[in-house]
Design a protein around this motif. Structure first.
Motif, PDB file in Angstrom:
ATOM      1  N   GLU A 161      18.104   6.162  52.331  1.00 59.53           N
ATOM      2  CA  GLU A 161      18.394   7.303  53.202  1.00 59.53           C
ATOM      3  C   GLU A 161      17.391   7.334  54.347  1.00 59.53           C
ATOM      4  O   GLU A 161      16.181   7.331  54.122  1.00 59.53           O
ATOM      5  CB  GLU A 161      18.330   8.608  52.416  1.00 59.53           C
ATOM      6  N   THR A 162      17.919   7.361  55.560  1.00 57.03           N
ATOM      7  CA  THR A 162      17.074   7.415  56.748  1.00 57.03           C
ATOM      8  C   THR A 162      17.700   8.367  57.756  1.00 57.03           C
ATOM      9  O   THR A 162      18.838   8.137  58.188  1.00 57.03           O
ATOM     10  CB  THR A 162      16.932   6.015  57.397  1.00 57.03           C
ATOM     11  N   ASP A 163      16.963   9.421  58.115  1.00 58.45           N
ATOM     12  CA  ASP A 163      17.450  10.391  59.108  1.00 58.45           C
ATOM     13  C   ASP A 163      18.840  10.912  58.751  1.00 58.45           C
ATOM     14  O   ASP A 163      19.723  11.023  59.604  1.00 58.45           O
ATOM     15  CB  ASP A 163      17.475   9.762  60.515  1.00 58.45           C
ATOM     16  N   GLY A 164      19.042  11.214  57.477  1.00 57.34           N
ATOM     17  CA  GLY A 164      20.314  11.782  57.048  1.00 57.34           C
ATOM     18  C   GLY A 164      21.425  10.778  56.861  1.00 57.34           C
ATOM     19  O   GLY A 164      22.533  11.145  56.486  1.00 57.34           O
ATOM     20  N   LYS A 165      21.156   9.497  57.117  1.00 50.42           N
ATOM     21  CA  LYS A 165      22.160   8.454  56.950  1.00 50.42           C
ATOM     22  C   LYS A 165      21.806   7.577  55.754  1.00 50.42           C
ATOM     23  O   LYS A 165      20.633   7.336  55.478  1.00 50.42           O
ATOM     24  CB  LYS A 165      22.261   7.590  58.211  1.00 50.42           C
ATOM     25  N   VAL A 166      22.832   7.094  55.062  1.00 49.70           N
ATOM     26  CA  VAL A 166      22.634   6.194  53.927  1.00 49.70           C
ATOM     27  C   VAL A 166      23.036   4.785  54.353  1.00 49.70           C
ATOM     28  O   VAL A 166      24.169   4.560  54.773  1.00 49.70           O
ATOM     29  CB  VAL A 166      23.467   6.640  52.711  1.00 49.70           C
TER      30      VAL A 166
ATOM     31  N   VAL B 144      15.934   6.643  48.170  1.00 48.64           N
ATOM     32  CA  VAL B 144      17.165   5.902  47.908  1.00 48.64           C
ATOM     33  C   VAL B 144      18.146   6.790  47.144  1.00 48.64           C
ATOM     34  O   VAL B 144      17.744   7.679  46.384  1.00 48.64           O
ATOM     35  CB  VAL B 144      16.903   4.603  47.106  1.00 48.64           C
ATOM     36  N   MET B 145      19.416   6.544  47.367  1.00 46.89           N
ATOM     37  CA  MET B 145      20.481   7.219  46.638  1.00 46.89           C
ATOM     38  C   MET B 145      20.995   6.276  45.558  1.00 46.89           C
ATOM     39  O   MET B 145      21.309   5.114  45.835  1.00 46.89           O
ATOM     40  CB  MET B 145      21.624   7.594  47.590  1.00 46.89           C
ATOM     41  N   VAL B 146      21.058   6.762  44.315  1.00 46.30           N
ATOM     42  CA  VAL B 146      21.547   5.960  43.197  1.00 46.30           C
ATOM     43  C   VAL B 146      22.793   6.632  42.638  1.00 46.30           C
ATOM     44  O   VAL B 146      22.726   7.733  42.088  1.00 46.30           O
ATOM     45  CB  VAL B 146      20.480   5.816  42.092  1.00 46.30           C
ATOM     46  N   ARG B 147      23.936   5.964  42.805  1.00 46.02           N
ATOM     47  CA  ARG B 147      25.209   6.533  42.379  1.00 46.02           C
ATOM     48  C   ARG B 147      25.436   6.305  40.881  1.00 46.02           C
ATOM     49  O   ARG B 147      24.810   5.426  40.294  1.00 46.02           O
ATOM     50  CB  ARG B 147      26.348   5.892  43.173  1.00 46.02           C
ATOM     51  N   PRO B 148      26.337   7.085  40.278  1.00 46.79           N
ATOM     52  CA  PRO B 148      26.677   6.841  38.873  1.00 46.79           C
ATOM     53  C   PRO B 148      27.170   5.405  38.682  1.00 46.79           C
ATOM     54  O   PRO B 148      27.992   4.914  39.455  1.00 46.79           O
ATOM     55  CB  PRO B 148      27.799   7.855  38.604  1.00 46.79           C
TER      56      PRO B 148
ATOM     57  N   ALA C 189      24.766  11.598  40.765  1.00 44.09           N
ATOM     58  CA  ALA C 189      23.976  10.912  41.791  1.00 44.09           C
ATOM     59  C   ALA C 189      22.534  11.418  41.760  1.00 44.09           C
ATOM     60  O   ALA C 189      22.283  12.599  41.534  1.00 44.09           O
ATOM     61  CB  ALA C 189      24.590  11.146  43.161  1.00 44.09           C
ATOM     62  N   LEU C 190      21.595  10.503  41.994  1.00 42.82           N
ATOM     63  CA  LEU C 190      20.175  10.846  42.013  1.00 42.82           C
ATOM     64  C   LEU C 190      19.551  10.423  43.335  1.00 42.82           C
ATOM     65  O   LEU C 190      19.888   9.358  43.874  1.00 42.82           O
ATOM     66  CB  LEU C 190      19.431  10.142  40.865  1.00 42.82           C
ATOM     67  N   GLN C 191      18.677  11.268  43.844  1.00 40.41           N
ATOM     68  CA  GLN C 191      17.820  10.887  44.969  1.00 40.41           C
ATOM     69  C   GLN C 191      16.476  10.498  44.392  1.00 40.41           C
ATOM     70  O   GLN C 191      15.872  11.271  43.637  1.00 40.41           O
ATOM     71  CB  GLN C 191      17.654  12.060  45.936  1.00 40.41           C
ATOM     72  N   VAL C 192      16.008   9.314  44.738  1.00 42.43           N
ATOM     73  CA  VAL C 192      14.781   8.792  44.133  1.00 42.43           C
ATOM     74  C   VAL C 192      13.800   8.380  45.220  1.00 42.43           C
ATOM     75  O   VAL C 192      14.183   7.695  46.178  1.00 42.43           O
ATOM     76  CB  VAL C 192      15.097   7.586  43.216  1.00 42.43           C
TER      77      VAL C 192
ATOM     78  N   ASP D 256      17.922  -0.758  60.499  1.00 43.85           N
ATOM     79  CA  ASP D 256      18.614  -0.974  59.238  1.00 43.85           C
ATOM     80  C   ASP D 256      20.041  -1.425  59.469  1.00 43.85           C
ATOM     81  O   ASP D 256      20.716  -0.971  60.366  1.00 43.85           O
ATOM     82  CB  ASP D 256      18.657   0.330  58.410  1.00 43.85           C
ATOM     83  N   LYS D 257      20.497  -2.309  58.626  1.00 42.31           N
ATOM     84  CA  LYS D 257      21.896  -2.726  58.656  1.00 42.31           C
ATOM     85  C   LYS D 257      22.274  -3.241  57.279  1.00 42.31           C
ATOM     86  O   LYS D 257      21.436  -3.537  56.451  1.00 42.31           O
ATOM     87  CB  LYS D 257      22.128  -3.807  59.707  1.00 42.31           C
ATOM     88  N   ALA D 258      23.572  -3.327  57.076  1.00 44.78           N
ATOM     89  CA  ALA D 258      24.031  -3.805  55.780  1.00 44.78           C
ATOM     90  C   ALA D 258      23.587  -5.245  55.593  1.00 44.78           C
ATOM     91  O   ALA D 258      23.516  -6.013  56.537  1.00 44.78           O
ATOM     92  CB  ALA D 258      25.549  -3.709  55.685  1.00 44.78           C
ATOM     93  N   VAL D 259      23.282  -5.594  54.357  1.00 45.75           N
ATOM     94  CA  VAL D 259      22.802  -6.946  54.083  1.00 45.75           C
ATOM     95  C   VAL D 259      23.713  -7.616  53.072  1.00 45.75           C
ATOM     96  O   VAL D 259      24.355  -6.980  52.255  1.00 45.75           O
ATOM     97  CB  VAL D 259      21.350  -6.924  53.536  1.00 45.75           C
ATOM     98  N   THR D 260      23.729  -8.938  53.138  1.00 46.27           N
ATOM     99  CA  THR D 260      24.468  -9.714  52.156  1.00 46.27           C
ATOM    100  C   THR D 260      23.606  -9.870  50.924  1.00 46.27           C
ATOM    101  O   THR D 260      22.409 -10.083  51.020  1.00 46.27           O
ATOM    102  CB  THR D 260      24.806 -11.100  52.724  1.00 46.27           C
ATOM    103  N   THR D 261      24.201  -9.787  49.745  1.00 43.78           N
ATOM    104  CA  THR D 261      23.445  -9.926  48.510  1.00 43.78           C
ATOM    105  C   THR D 261      22.785 -11.291  48.467  1.00 43.78           C
ATOM    106  O   THR D 261      23.437 -12.312  48.550  1.00 43.78           O
ATOM    107  CB  THR D 261      24.378  -9.790  47.295  1.00 43.78           C
ATOM    108  N   PRO D 262      21.462 -11.343  48.345  1.00 44.70           N
ATOM    109  CA  PRO D 262      20.772 -12.625  48.318  1.00 44.70           C
ATOM    110  C   PRO D 262      20.991 -13.338  46.992  1.00 44.70           C
ATOM    111  O   PRO D 262      21.359 -12.736  45.999  1.00 44.70           O
ATOM    112  CB  PRO D 262      19.290 -12.229  48.484  1.00 44.70           C
ATOM    113  N   ALA D 263      20.740 -14.624  47.024  1.00 40.99           N
ATOM    114  CA  ALA D 263      20.946 -15.421  45.809  1.00 40.99           C
ATOM    115  C   ALA D 263      19.933 -15.084  44.741  1.00 40.99           C
ATOM    116  O   ALA D 263      20.174 -15.218  43.575  1.00 40.99           O
ATOM    117  CB  ALA D 263      20.880 -16.909  46.148  1.00 40.99           C
TER     118      ALA D 263
END
Length: 754
Positions: free
Chosen positions: A253-258, A272-276, A323-326, A109-116
């Motif tokens: 969320e993977t192995d305690g990391k977001v 997944v974590m969904v913030r306000p 925050a919600l965990q889904v 996993d790594k951060a991704v750029t928002t796709p078009a």
């Protein structure tokens, strides 16, 4: 061995009117090994079922007509057999690869750029959109033609001798692409297109020394086409906006990391974590946290809903507070938004009876107009000695007036706008035929559980006998901790609402067919049926009558014993939806009879029926419901059956219109003709109102189209108007009709009264 059929979806750019769609449809149908073609003007899409025909050949054929064409993303990679009657969305979604090319350990996993855009969402590829309307090919051609006309006008003023030739050149700047489309349409089965009429009229005008008018008419025609494209683009954008509700990225969320990943990478089971303030990146179930969620973008529900553990959330809805965990329950191509978009686009490709009639009418109407125009141009000079120039001019004007564009677009534009407006408010209808039929419904048969009621029991009565009501609820909740039984869930929900924390229970267990037991604070507790409780503790006559009264009200009564002494009674019932009574009243106001068809016992059905004022028919098997629906139809009723789409499947299929009530599940969308996404009874009435509003709009559109043509036909023949007003009449009618249809996009419907 014959080739297996496959379904391919294409995006077609520049197809902005019904005439365009008709040419595309006709040309593709003439290709060998093409079985079925469905074209949507508003969606700008074409779905083709073929066996052996190459997708590239199909695309080339459409491109040869003057439209940019690409195959949409998400087409089935393998040649899947197609069952007769299957739809494109089912094929796409069933063949979707849920692996998403990433392992479930998410190690990379790594951060991704928002796709078009969201690729693969049921093939909804909008990559051919050219941006603002002024940058489109049609806009560039119109601007070039306008400049040419302006240059011709200035040149004619400066050098009068070149004026006719200057306008002829200006005319051909705009006419050549039009004539090319007319020729390609003619050799591909559409000889009587608007481009043909335009080409004949413009060239004919040159021969009667009306080059200036010919150039202006061509320019006005291009402006009209451009306006059609802008208006159609507005409706198209309303569909695209649905897909854009889903965020591009998600916090997985993977192995305690977001880690921030593309929303498309989410697989079923991911957390997944969904913030306000964030949108839900996928359909899912809340596993921890509590918050208010704004579901208006998906369901049209104006009031945010409280969400906590075990509640369902939809992709595209907005988390407002905590925050919600889904836990993800559907991949990107299968979430609620993707299914809605697919359903709306496919629905727009299916034609309503009115639309099919007008399509057939236009096939005879256009050649008829050409014959009438020819007779007007020829007969007066031949038999009445009238001037040829004058009557040929009138014939050419009639040719332009007779263009069927406004008439042909009158129905599909309104239906497309209505389907989009309904979908944005949680009303899903599978095509124009369904939308048109809903307004004719005069009998609505509703299931009870999950339709008129919420589908889950609630605690209605807590009766203290030897203990207080609070103690009774507290003991019951302690016994039910950890149980997923619907009655246990109802007790725990009531305890939470009353601020009761269940006590620790020891020696908890269940007695088959009787109830549950345990020890709380050293006291032996039992919660079970009255008959089971009576085997241990005596129930006096007053208590027995109280239980019978609860049963008569359709409630399930459970008796709580503490150390073998009756402590109290808890009663539960699947309560009617908050808007059920109001929704039934609206159905009656619209002229529809209502009846309840349920498999539940007569006593419960009678109690719910009495509280809602609806006739109950109880203890019905699925085949009984189907039979009753058939009886209503035999009486001449137009029947809508409303149910959950699973055990009501036979009755849903037997009804004139089957409506699934619920959260947009696959089975609901596949079984029924229509679905109410957020489960409000009043939305059944809303569907009927939307249908009637749409049919009224179609009537207005047809009146506008035919009325303007009739007016200008008369004024042209008597010599009051000519070529310019003729093309303005056609362009104006088309724009007016499209704009009138687009008013349906603002339709809101009724909301339950507070």
């Amino acid at each position: 061995m014959s080739a297996k059929a496959e379904i391919t979806r294409f995006h077609v750019e520049g197809m902005d009117c019904a005439s365009c769609a008709s040419k595309v449809d006709t040309a593709v149908r003439r290709l060998p090994n093409v079985d079925e073609v469905s074209v949507s003007v508003v969606a700008g899409t074409m779905t083709v079922r073929h066996h052996g025909a190459s997708a590239d050949d199909i695309a080339k054929k459409v491109t040869s007509l003057g439209y940019r064409t690409t195959e949409s993303a998400g087409r089935s990679a393998d040649k899947t057999s197609v069952v007769e009657g299957a739809d494109a969305s089912a094929q796409d979604s069933h063949d979707h690869d849920h692996d998403h090319d990433h392992p479930h350990d998410h190690a990379n996993d790594k951060a991704v750029t928002t796709p078009a855009k969201l690729e693969g969402m049921h093939g909804h590829d909008h990559s051919l959109e050219e941006g603002p309307w002024w940058r489109t090919t049609k806009a560039r051609l119109t601007i070039l033609c306008a400049l040419s006309v302006a240059v011709a006008f200035v040149g004619g003023q400066l050098f009068p001798t070149i004026e006719p030739w200057a306008f002829i050149i200006a005319m051909f700047v705009g006419l050549v692409p039009i004539a090319r489309r007319a020729w390609m349409g003619a050799i591909n089965g559409s000889p009587f297109s608007i481009e043909t009429l335009m080409t004949v009229a413009a060239i004919g005008a040159v021969f009667i020394n009306a080059a200036e008018e010919a150039a202006i008419v061509v320019l006005l025609f291009l402006i009209g086409e451009l306006l059609e494209g802008v208006a159609t683009g507005r409706a198209r954008a309303s569909i695209k906006a649905l897909a854009d509700l889903v965020p591009r990225t998600a916090l997985r969320e993977t192995d305690g990391k977001v880690v921030e990943v593309s929303a498309e990478q989410l697989a079923v089971g991911d957390i997944v974590m969904v913030r306000p303030g964030d949108r839900m990146p996928a359909d899912g179930i809340v596993i921890s946290g509590e918050s208010a969620v704004d579901e208006a973008p998906v369901t049209g529900e104006s009031v945010p809903k409280r969400k906590q553990a075990e509640d369902q959330v939809y992709a595209g809805t907005i988390n407002q507070e905590g925050a919600l965990q889904v836990r993800v329950t559907a991949a990107a191509a299968d979430n609620t938004i993707a299914r809605i978009v697919a359903l709306v686009e496919e629905a727009q490709e299916s034609k309503a009876p009115t639309e099919r009639f007008i399509d057939k009418f236009s096939k005879y109407y256009t050649p008829g107009v050409m014959i009438v125009a020819a007779l007007i141009a020829v007969l007066p000079p031949l038999f009445a000695g009238q001037p040829w120039d004058e009557w040929v001019y009138k014939g050419l004007a009639v040719l332009l007036i007779g263009c069927p564009c406004a008439l042909v677009i009158s129905t599909p534009a309104a239906i497309a706008a209505a389907l989009s407006a309904g979908a944005r408010r949680g009303l899903l209808m599978k095509g124009g035929a369904v939308l048109e039929s809903l307004g004719k419904i005069n009998m609505v048969a509703l299931d009870k559980t999950g339709t008129l009621t919420a589908g889950r029991p609630q605690v209605t009565d807590i009766i203290g006998v030897s203990r207080s009501e609070r103690d009774v609820l507290g003991f019951a909740a302690a016994l039910e901790v950890g149980s997923s039984h619907p009655l246990a869930t109802a007790i725990l929900a009531r305890a939470k609402a009353d601020g009761i924390e269940p006590a620790r229970v020891e020696k908890a267990g269940a007695i088959g067919g009787k109830g549950v037991v345990g020890t709380v604070g050293g006291e032996e507790i039992f919660l079970g049926s009255p008959s089971a409780a009576a085997q241990t503790a005596a129930l006096d006559e007053a208590l027995t009558k109280r239980i019978e009264l609860l049963n008569d009200e359709g409630k399930t009564a459970s008796v709580l014993l503490v150390d073998n002494v009756v402590a109290g009674i808890i009663a539960m019932r699947d309560e009617p939806r908050e808007d059920a009574r109001e929704g039934l009243a609206e159905l009656r106001r619209l002229g529809a009879e209502v009846v309840m068809l349920t498999g539940d016992n007569r006593r419960t059905a009678a109690a719910i029926g009495a509280s809602l004022g609806i006739e109950p028919r109880a203890e019905l098997l699925p085949q009984d419901k189907q039979r009753i629906v058939g009886e209503f139809k035999a009486q001449g009723k137009k029947v809508a059956k409303v149910g959950d789409g699973i055990n009501d499947a036979p009755a849903l299929a037997a009804a004139d219109i089957g409506i699934a009530m619920g959260g947009g599940t696959d089975i609901a969308l596949e079984t029924a003709d229509a679905a109410v996404l957020h489960g409000r009874v009043i939305d059944i009435a809303n569907m009927m109102v939307l249908s009637r509003t749409t049919m009224a709009n179609i009537g207005q559109n047809i009146s506008i189209a035919l009325g303007l043509k009739a007016f200008f036909l008369v004024t042209t023949v008597i010599g009051v108007t000519g070529l310019w007003p003729a093309i303005l009449a056609d362009t104006g009618a088309t724009v007016l009709v499209t704009a009138n249809a687009m008013r349906l996009l603002a339709w809101k419907g009724m909301s339950p009264k507070a």
